[in-house]
Write a protein that holds these residues in place. Structure first.
Motif, short mmCIF file in Angstrom:
data_model
loop_
_atom_site.label_atom_id
_atom_site.label_comp_id
_atom_site.label_asym_id
_atom_site.label_seq_id
_atom_site.Cartn_x
_atom_site.Cartn_y
_atom_site.Cartn_z
N GLU A 194 -27.78 12.15 -7.46
CA GLU A 194 -26.83 12.45 -6.38
C GLU A 194 -25.82 11.32 -6.22
OE1 GLU A 194 -28.38 16.07 -4.33
OE2 GLU A 194 -26.48 15.03 -4.56
N PHE A 195 -24.59 11.67 -5.83
CA PHE A 195 -23.62 10.66 -5.40
C PHE A 195 -23.91 10.35 -3.94
CE2 PHE A 195 -20.69 9.75 -8.74
CZ PHE A 195 -20.61 10.88 -9.54
N ILE A 196 -24.13 9.06 -3.61
CA ILE A 196 -24.47 8.65 -2.25
C ILE A 196 -23.29 7.92 -1.62
CG2 ILE A 196 -26.12 7.35 -0.83
CD1 ILE A 196 -27.47 9.55 -2.49
N LEU A 197 -22.98 8.25 -0.37
CA LEU A 197 -21.85 7.60 0.34
C LEU A 197 -22.19 6.12 0.57
CD1 LEU A 197 -19.10 7.85 1.81
CD2 LEU A 197 -20.40 8.41 3.90
N THR A 198 -21.49 5.24 -0.14
CA THR A 198 -21.75 3.80 -0.02
C THR A 198 -20.54 3.05 0.54
OG1 THR A 198 -21.06 3.67 -2.35
CG2 THR A 198 -23.44 3.63 -1.90
N HIS A 199 -19.33 3.65 0.44
CA HIS A 199 -18.11 2.98 0.92
C HIS A 199 -17.34 3.95 1.82
CE1 HIS A 199 -19.14 0.85 -2.81
NE2 HIS A 199 -18.39 -0.16 -2.42
N PRO A 200 -17.84 4.18 3.06
CA PRO A 200 -17.13 5.10 3.95
C PRO A 200 -15.79 4.52 4.43
CG PRO A 200 -18.96 4.05 5.09
CD PRO A 200 -19.03 3.60 3.66
N ASP A 201 -14.77 5.40 4.48
CA ASP A 201 -13.47 5.05 5.08
C ASP A 201 -12.92 3.71 4.56
OD1 ASP A 201 -12.17 4.60 8.47
OD2 ASP A 201 -11.23 5.24 6.59
N ILE A 202 -12.67 3.63 3.25
CA ILE A 202 -12.16 2.40 2.62
C ILE A 202 -10.76 2.09 3.15
CG2 ILE A 202 -11.45 1.32 0.44
CD1 ILE A 202 -13.51 3.11 -0.99
N LYS A 203 -10.55 0.86 3.63
CA LYS A 203 -9.22 0.42 4.06
C LYS A 203 -8.87 -0.85 3.27
CE LYS A 203 -8.19 3.54 7.10
NZ LYS A 203 -7.38 4.62 6.47
N MET A 204 -7.67 -0.84 2.68
CA MET A 204 -7.27 -2.00 1.86
C MET A 204 -6.84 -3.16 2.76
SD MET A 204 -4.83 -0.44 -1.03
CE MET A 204 -5.11 -1.87 -2.06
N PRO A 205 -7.11 -4.42 2.31
CA PRO A 205 -6.51 -5.56 3.02
C PRO A 205 -4.98 -5.41 2.95
CG PRO A 205 -8.11 -6.29 1.36
CD PRO A 205 -7.91 -4.82 1.16
N LYS A 206 -4.26 -5.82 4.01
CA LYS A 206 -2.80 -5.66 4.02
C LYS A 206 -2.12 -6.50 2.95
CE LYS A 206 0.09 -5.49 7.81
NZ LYS A 206 1.06 -4.63 7.22
N SER A 207 -2.78 -7.61 2.59
CA SER A 207 -2.25 -8.46 1.50
C SER A 207 -3.41 -9.16 0.81
CB SER A 207 -1.27 -9.50 2.07
OG SER A 207 -1.98 -10.36 2.95
N ASP A 254 -8.99 -1.22 -12.85
CA ASP A 254 -8.02 -2.06 -12.13
C ASP A 254 -7.73 -1.48 -10.75
OD1 ASP A 254 -6.40 -2.89 -15.22
OD2 ASP A 254 -7.45 -4.28 -13.88
N ALA A 255 -7.70 -0.14 -10.67
CA ALA A 255 -7.41 0.50 -9.37
C ALA A 255 -8.58 0.28 -8.41
CB ALA A 255 -7.17 2.00 -9.57
N TYR A 256 -9.81 0.42 -8.91
CA TYR A 256 -10.99 0.28 -8.04
C TYR A 256 -11.06 -1.13 -7.46
CZ TYR A 256 -15.83 1.09 -6.48
OH TYR A 256 -16.97 1.24 -5.71
N ARG A 257 -10.81 -2.13 -8.31
CA ARG A 257 -10.84 -3.51 -7.80
C ARG A 257 -9.73 -3.73 -6.78
NH1 ARG A 257 -8.93 -5.88 -11.75
NH2 ARG A 257 -6.89 -5.72 -10.82
N THR A 258 -8.53 -3.22 -7.10
CA THR A 258 -7.39 -3.42 -6.19
C THR A 258 -7.65 -2.72 -4.85
OG1 THR A 258 -5.92 -3.47 -8.12
CG2 THR A 258 -4.86 -3.19 -5.96
N LEU A 259 -8.27 -1.54 -4.91
CA LEU A 259 -8.58 -0.79 -3.68
C LEU A 259 -9.56 -1.58 -2.80
CD1 LEU A 259 -8.14 2.06 -2.34
CD2 LEU A 259 -10.23 2.76 -3.53
N LEU A 260 -10.58 -2.18 -3.42
CA LEU A 260 -11.61 -2.87 -2.63
C LEU A 260 -11.21 -4.29 -2.25
CD1 LEU A 260 -14.95 -1.75 -4.37
CD2 LEU A 260 -13.76 -0.72 -2.43
N TYR A 261 -10.54 -5.01 -3.15
CA TYR A 261 -10.22 -6.43 -2.89
C TYR A 261 -8.82 -6.60 -2.33
CZ TYR A 261 -14.23 -7.71 -5.88
OH TYR A 261 -15.49 -7.85 -6.43
#
Ligand code: P6P
Length: 340
Positions: A194-207, A254-261
């Protein structure tokens, strides 16, 4: 011993989709069933990626796809799995895949109301090196009486009803967002399947002082792009610290890292690739909706909002800058300076 606090209220992707559906009174369940078929295609692609090195699937398939890239066996399997999952869902009418020159029309499902665009295995040139690759997807609503031609897919990303990507790394990570909704990350639990919700409502740092671009193309960059990256590497303010460079060469990674960091990812159009390299329909637009819904921005090489760009054909390309809101704003401001 204190009873270890175990989270028993696990949100699977299946439960998440069911709860999403209840938010839309007019929902028929078609979208939910389509997403279950998508979920299954990610699970089956993940299985083959994981076994690729073991059963030596990483070699060339001996065929080349329409866009001339060397086609890896996994590209072929990933595409076939995806097409089969969309066809059998009965909810998909049109399908665009990077691996298919022409639009696929599922004539056996005339009443289906969705079009899916996808890059089944993006970044496959990195496969043999064990670098994370991924599937990028977008879902559009289509009119029941649509013609079933490429014209139906000349749509801006603002028409997407959902988009996202699955990164096949140590575990499969799925990121999905609905139109105007939040961005949610799921991690595949191989034991549960199963895919488990581990990162609800991801918000990127503004910078964030991280930039991600292939500097090997800097010879071909336009002046504003050169000036922008030069400013990150040689900050003019005395106090300024240079940015960190992070480039994997696999868009999903690259997108996944940019989205999280946070930070910025760019594949600018340049003198070598005047239209850019990445595809509008199934790379740039789906990623742009994820990044906007996470509080970031995405623009093309003309500084036009990426989600308003309409492809001229289903494999049309574009330059792209996407990432933290303030980081993309810096690119826009440098380009504005060059316009005067
Ligand atoms: P370059 C992979 O081939 C891909 O399509 C994207 O996943 C990635 O961002 C880009 O191309 C990398 O291109 O020219 O830097 O190797």
């Amino acid at each position: 011993l204190a009873q270890e606090k175990i989270n028993t209220d696990i949100v699977t992707l299946t439960r998440f989709l069911t709860e999403e559906q209840t938010k839309h009174k007019e929902a028929t369940g078609d979208f939910t069933l389509l997403c279950h078929a998508l979920q299954f295609s990610f699970k089956s692609i993940a299985y083959y990626i994981r076994r690729a090195t073991l059963i030596n699937l990483t070699g060339l398939a001996g065929s080349s796809n329409t866009t001339g890239d060397d086609q890896k066996k996994l590209d072929v399997i990933g595409n076939d799995l995806f097409v089969a999952a969309m066809r059998s869902s009965g909810k998909c009418k049109l399908l665009v895949s990077e691996e298919e020159e022409h639009l696929i029309v599922f004539k056996e499902h005339p009443k289906a109301r969705y079009a899916v665009v996808c890059d089944p295995i993006d970044g496959s040139s990195n496969l043999d090196a064990g670098v994370s690759v991924g599937t990028i997807f977008g879902i559009f609503r289509v009119e029941e009486d649509c013609k079933g031609t490429e014209e139906d897919l000349k749509l801006p990303g603002t028409e997407l009803v959902a988009s996202g990507f699955t990164m096949y790394g140590a575990s499969a990570q799925l990121v999905i967002t609905m139109k105007g909704g939040s961005v949610n990350g799921f991690t595949m639990d191989n034991a549960l399947g199963e895919f488990i919700l581990t990162h609800p409502d991801i918000k990127m740092p503004k910078s964030r002082a991280i930039y991600s671009v292939n500097e090997g193309n800097s010879l071909y960059w336009e002046e504003p792009v050169k000036e922008y990256f030069q400013g990150l590497k040689y900050p003019v303010e005395q106090s300024g610290k240079p940015y960190s460079a992070r480039y994997i060469g696999s868009m999903v990674a690259d997108a996944y890292r940019t989205l999280l960091y946070g930070g910025i990812f760019a594949y600018p159009a340049d003198k070598k690739s005047p239209k850019g390299k990445l595809r509008i329909l199934y790379e740039c637009a789906p990623m742009a909706m994820v990044f906007e819904n996470a509080g970031g921005q995405a623009v093309d090489s003309h500084m036009k909002r990426m989600l308003t760009v309409v492809p001229e054909h289903i494999h049309d390309r574009s330059g792209i800058f996407m990432g933290s809101f303030d980081e993309v704003q810096k690119v826009i401001d440098v380009h504005k300076k060059h316009q005067h």
